[in-house]
Design a protein around this motif. Structure first.
Motif, PDB file in Angstrom:
ATOM      1  N   TYR A 186       0.823  -1.216   0.000  1.00 56.32           N
ATOM      2  CA  TYR A 186       0.000   0.000   0.000  1.00 56.32           C
ATOM      3  C   TYR A 186       0.857   1.267   0.000  1.00 56.32           C
ATOM      4  N   ASN A 187       2.155   1.142  -0.148  1.00 53.41           N
ATOM      5  CA  ASN A 187       3.071   2.271  -0.214  1.00 53.41           C
ATOM      6  C   ASN A 187       2.621   3.241  -1.314  1.00 53.41           C
ATOM      7  N   ALA A 188       2.834   4.534  -1.097  1.00 56.84           N
ATOM      8  CA  ALA A 188       2.393   5.546  -2.070  1.00 56.84           C
ATOM      9  C   ALA A 188       3.000   5.317  -3.450  1.00 56.84           C
ATOM     10  N   ARG A 189       4.226   4.861  -3.503  1.00 51.92           N
ATOM     11  CA  ARG A 189       4.869   4.598  -4.796  1.00 51.92           C
ATOM     12  C   ARG A 189       4.169   3.437  -5.507  1.00 51.92           C
ATOM     13  N   VAL A 190       3.852   2.390  -4.761  1.00 51.62           N
ATOM     14  CA  VAL A 190       3.164   1.232  -5.337  1.00 51.62           C
ATOM     15  C   VAL A 190       1.763   1.628  -5.792  1.00 51.62           C
ATOM     16  N   GLU A 191       1.087   2.457  -5.001  1.00 49.95           N
ATOM     17  CA  GLU A 191      -0.242   2.948  -5.393  1.00 49.95           C
ATOM     18  C   GLU A 191      -0.169   3.717  -6.711  1.00 49.95           C
ATOM     19  N   ALA A 192       0.859   4.552  -6.866  1.00 44.86           N
ATOM     20  CA  ALA A 192       0.989   5.370  -8.071  1.00 44.86           C
ATOM     21  C   ALA A 192       1.246   4.512  -9.301  1.00 44.86           C
ATOM     22  N   TYR A 193       2.240   3.622  -9.233  1.00 49.19           N
ATOM     23  CA  TYR A 193       2.505   2.837 -10.441  1.00 49.19           C
ATOM     24  C   TYR A 193       1.472   1.734 -10.636  1.00 49.19           C
ATOM     25  N   GLY A 194       0.855   1.279  -9.564  1.00 52.18           N
ATOM     26  CA  GLY A 194      -0.232   0.298  -9.704  1.00 52.18           C
ATOM     27  C   GLY A 194      -1.442   0.894 -10.409  1.00 52.18           C
ATOM     28  N   THR A 195      -1.720   2.148 -10.123  1.00 50.17           N
ATOM     29  CA  THR A 195      -2.851   2.809 -10.776  1.00 50.17           C
ATOM     30  C   THR A 195      -2.532   3.102 -12.239  1.00 50.17           C
ATOM     31  N   ALA A 204      -6.860   8.148 -15.162  1.00 54.47           N
ATOM     32  CA  ALA A 204      -5.637   8.952 -15.327  1.00 54.47           C
ATOM     33  C   ALA A 204      -5.594  10.060 -14.287  1.00 54.47           C
ATOM     34  N   ARG A 205      -6.716  10.689 -14.001  1.00 58.94           N
ATOM     35  CA  ARG A 205      -6.753  11.734 -12.967  1.00 58.94           C
ATOM     36  C   ARG A 205      -6.415  11.156 -11.599  1.00 58.94           C
ATOM     37  N   ARG A 206      -6.923   9.950 -11.312  1.00 57.21           N
ATOM     38  CA  ARG A 206      -6.598   9.328 -10.026  1.00 57.21           C
ATOM     39  C   ARG A 206      -5.110   8.999  -9.960  1.00 57.21           C
ATOM     40  N   ALA A 207      -4.557   8.467 -11.057  1.00 57.07           N
ATOM     41  CA  ALA A 207      -3.126   8.173 -11.095  1.00 57.07           C
ATOM     42  C   ALA A 207      -2.312   9.455 -10.890  1.00 57.07           C
ATOM     43  N   GLU A 208      -2.787  10.546 -11.479  1.00 60.08           N
ATOM     44  CA  GLU A 208      -2.108  11.835 -11.305  1.00 60.08           C
ATOM     45  C   GLU A 208      -2.147  12.273  -9.839  1.00 60.08           C
ATOM     46  N   ARG A 209      -3.316  12.159  -9.204  1.00 61.56           N
ATOM     47  CA  ARG A 209      -3.411  12.548  -7.796  1.00 61.56           C
ATOM     48  C   ARG A 209      -2.455  11.723  -6.937  1.00 61.56           C
ATOM     49  N   LEU A 210      -2.357  10.433  -7.223  1.00 61.22           N
ATOM     50  CA  LEU A 210      -1.462   9.572  -6.453  1.00 61.22           C
ATOM     51  C   LEU A 210       0.007   9.910  -6.723  1.00 61.22           C
ATOM     52  N   ALA A 211       0.332  10.272  -7.958  1.00 60.07           N
ATOM     53  CA  ALA A 211       1.706  10.676  -8.277  1.00 60.07           C
ATOM     54  C   ALA A 211       2.051  11.988  -7.572  1.00 60.07           C
ATOM     55  N   VAL A 212       1.097  12.906  -7.510  1.00 54.54           N
ATOM     56  CA  VAL A 212       1.326  14.173  -6.799  1.00 54.54           C
ATOM     57  C   VAL A 212       1.531  13.905  -5.303  1.00 54.54           C
ATOM     58  N   LEU A 213       0.725  13.031  -4.743  1.00 55.76           N
ATOM     59  CA  LEU A 213       0.891  12.657  -3.339  1.00 55.76           C
ATOM     60  C   LEU A 213       2.277  12.054  -3.110  1.00 55.76           C
ATOM     61  N   LEU A 214       2.698  11.168  -3.998  1.00 60.87           N
ATOM     62  CA  LEU A 214       4.028  10.576  -3.889  1.00 60.87           C
ATOM     63  C   LEU A 214       5.105  11.652  -3.974  1.00 60.87           C
ATOM     64  N   ALA A 215       4.927  12.613  -4.886  1.00 68.49           N
ATOM     65  CA  ALA A 215       5.915  13.688  -5.066  1.00 68.49           C
ATOM     66  C   ALA A 215       6.032  14.562  -3.818  1.00 68.49           C
ATOM     67  N   GLU A 216       4.988  14.616  -2.998  1.00 63.88           N
ATOM     68  CA  GLU A 216       5.072  15.356  -1.738  1.00 63.88           C
ATOM     69  C   GLU A 216       5.904  14.603  -0.700  1.00 63.88           C
ATOM     70  N   GLN A 217       6.019  13.287  -0.876  1.00 62.24           N
ATOM     71  CA  GLN A 217       6.743  12.459   0.083  1.00 62.24           C
ATOM     72  C   GLN A 217       8.172  12.145  -0.351  1.00 62.24           C
ATOM     73  N   GLU A 218       8.369  11.987  -1.660  1.00 60.86           N
ATOM     74  CA  GLU A 218       9.664  11.592  -2.208  1.00 60.86           C
ATOM     75  C   GLU A 218       9.887  12.309  -3.531  1.00 60.86           C
ATOM     76  N   GLU A 219      11.129  12.368  -3.958  1.00 60.65           N
ATOM     77  CA  GLU A 219      11.408  12.946  -5.266  1.00 60.65           C
ATOM     78  C   GLU A 219      10.957  11.978  -6.356  1.00 60.65           C
ATOM     79  N   ILE A 220      10.236  12.514  -7.338  1.00 59.99           N
ATOM     80  CA  ILE A 220       9.895  11.734  -8.524  1.00 59.99           C
ATOM     81  C   ILE A 220      10.184  12.589  -9.751  1.00 59.99           C
ATOM     82  N   ASN A 221      10.182  11.955 -10.875  1.00 56.45           N
ATOM     83  CA  ASN A 221      10.408  12.624 -12.147  1.00 56.45           C
ATOM     84  C   ASN A 221       9.233  13.580 -12.416  1.00 56.45           C
TER      85      ASN A 221
END
Length: 190
Positions: free
Chosen positions: A28-37, A136-153
């Motif tokens: 359930y890690n934020a990174r897994v949620e983002a790429y899973g979505t 896609a919008r949900r995946a974007e929200r999860l990627a933004v959440l991940l970006a608040e926690q860790e550096e992402i591209n």
């Protein structure tokens, strides 16, 4: 090259999974949620392709490949370590975002401006593309959440943002160039 000799490994039975760098994290890690979505989105794109033909199908095929690139990008933390990696990690490129923008611009030139919000639906393809848009919008929200926690591209978030716009415009195109869009009528059922 990817070689999968055995599909199940039992390594995830404890509720963890391996990231692209080998680190194990909770499923359930934020990174897994983002790429899973993004993987879930890719599945919905595959369903949409059942209705697509011609250039729309070709574009959706490119998007599916991009979504695998996105998953590879998001599953690999620690961008600072990229330069020292034995094999450079795959990262989404700004050119992929630029391509989506160019395709949106081409599609949008033949559409009349919207005078109302539209309801998801119309043709089967348009309905499927609207589902893709919302995932896609949900995946974007999860990627933004991940970006608040860790550096992402940063290109990953931009890509998902443009991709949802692409799906919206493509859905309109699939509705007879927008002529068969289902318009929202505010308060119609009061």
């Amino acid at each position: 090259m990817v070689v999968l000799n055995k599909i199940y490994t039992r390594t995830g039975d404890s509720g963890t999974t391996a990231l692209g760098n080998g680190d194990r994290v909770a499923k359930y890690n934020a990174r897994v949620e983002a790429y899973g979505t993004s993987d879930e989105l890719n599945c919905f794109v595959g369903v949409a392709r059942l209705e697509a033909t011609g250039e729309t199908d070709a574009a959706l095929s490119r998007i599916q490949n991009d979504l695998f690139d996105l998953g590879a990008d998001l599953c690999r933390p620690d961008m600072a370590a990229d330069k020292d990696a034995e094999y450079p990690p795959l990262r989404l490129a700004s050119a992929q975002v630029d391509r989506l923008e160019a395709e949106i611009d081409v599609m949008n030139t033949s559409l009349d401006p919207l005078r109302s919000f539209i309801l998801p639906g119309g043709t089967a393809l348009a309905a499927h593309l609207h589902v893709c848009r919302t995932v896609a919008r949900r995946a974007e929200r999860l990627a933004v959440l991940l970006a608040e926690q860790e550096e992402i591209n940063p290109a990953a978030v931009k890509y998902l943002n443009r991709l949802s716009d692409w799906f919206f415009v493509a859905a309109r195109m699939s509705n007879n160039g927008g002529k068969d869009d289902v318009l929202w009528v505010p308060g119609a059922n009061r």
